[in-house]
Scaffold this motif. Sequence first.
Motif, PDB file in Angstrom:
ATOM      1  N   ASP A 163       0.854  -1.180   0.000  1.00 57.63           N
ATOM      2  CA  ASP A 163       0.000   0.000   0.000  1.00 57.63           C
ATOM      3  C   ASP A 163       0.897   1.239   0.000  1.00 57.63           C
ATOM      4  O   ASP A 163       2.090   1.154   0.323  1.00 57.63           O
ATOM      5  N   THR A 164       0.299   2.374  -0.353  1.00 55.17           N
ATOM      6  CA  THR A 164       1.052   3.633  -0.356  1.00 55.17           C
ATOM      7  C   THR A 164       0.937   4.385   0.958  1.00 55.17           C
ATOM      8  O   THR A 164       1.531   5.449   1.105  1.00 55.17           O
ATOM      9  N   ASP A 165       0.173   3.847   1.918  1.00 53.30           N
ATOM     10  CA  ASP A 165      -0.038   4.511   3.204  1.00 53.30           C
ATOM     11  C   ASP A 165       0.781   3.815   4.288  1.00 53.30           C
ATOM     12  O   ASP A 165       0.406   2.754   4.771  1.00 53.30           O
ATOM     13  N   PRO A 166       1.902   4.406   4.710  1.00 51.66           N
ATOM     14  CA  PRO A 166       2.741   3.734   5.707  1.00 51.66           C
ATOM     15  C   PRO A 166       2.053   3.572   7.056  1.00 51.66           C
ATOM     16  O   PRO A 166       2.299   2.581   7.757  1.00 51.66           O
ATOM     17  N   LEU A 168      -0.038   0.491   6.992  1.00 51.49           N
ATOM     18  CA  LEU A 168       0.793  -0.714   7.044  1.00 51.49           C
ATOM     19  C   LEU A 168       1.290  -0.976   8.460  1.00 51.49           C
ATOM     20  O   LEU A 168       1.386  -2.141   8.884  1.00 51.49           O
ATOM     21  N   HIS A 223       5.657  -0.986   1.394  1.00 47.37           N
ATOM     22  CA  HIS A 223       5.223   0.374   1.075  1.00 47.37           C
ATOM     23  C   HIS A 223       5.640   0.691  -0.352  1.00 47.37           C
ATOM     24  O   HIS A 223       6.804   1.001  -0.627  1.00 47.37           O
ATOM     25  N   CYS A 224       4.686   0.577  -1.280  1.00 47.76           N
ATOM     26  CA  CYS A 224       4.995   0.882  -2.672  1.00 47.76           C
ATOM     27  C   CYS A 224       3.711   1.099  -3.458  1.00 47.76           C
ATOM     28  O   CYS A 224       2.620   0.781  -2.998  1.00 47.76           O
TER      29      CYS A 224
END
Length: 246
Positions: free
Chosen positions: A68-71, A74, A94-95
């Motif tokens: 996901d793009t939201d750290p 995660l 994270h990507c």
Amino acid sequence: MERQEISRIAHRDHPVAAPLSDEAVRELLERLLRGRADGRLLDLGCGEAPWLVRALAAHPALRAVGFDTDPAALRTALRTAERLGVARRIGLHHCDAREFTAAEPFDAVLCVGATHAFGGLGPALAAIGPLLAPGGAVLLGESYWEREPAPLARELFGDGLTDLAGTVAAVRDAGWRPVAGHTSSRAELDAYEWAWTGSLTDWALDRPPGPEREAALRAADTHREEWLTGYRDSFGFVTLVLRPVS
């Protein structure tokens, strides 16, 4: 407030970030993982990974990967996995969806409400194909129009949606076939929207007056108004278990 933070708060009181009941989530996962529960599961845009941790808790031999793009999401996903005792069987990254590559294919792939990250349904299925092992299956969740939408609804969602028949036809034209499916009911759709706006409002009202409180209330009020006056009577959501034809 950032959009990702608003989304995290808005989804905290719902099983997954999609208009699906708890029972529907269970049934869809069981169907997806039939004959694949000792394999590898991938979630394209996992957020806080509710699908993955639930699947891992139910299937001790399953391994999972999510990105996901939201750290912050995660980090929450990892804490949940640790609490449920499944952290050793999950990898979280994270990507961006379009940048993800896999060293080995997956037996099952989740893409629920995330095709927009690839530019639409067709590009998403094209990207998923190379990630899937022979005999694998995909759980795809996609929005569609149940009836002709109002101008505001089209403005909110753009021109990328069609009706249910058109959605299934697009899946077929991309080289896939549904082997199971779930069309979200009015109760599921409404429950999702009430949870989204209600969770955000509840969070805001527990905060002292200030910019964050006002931003959250404004986001909840705007979303609720758009839902009730714009797309409630025309929006639909379908979740399909797909397999490739070749």
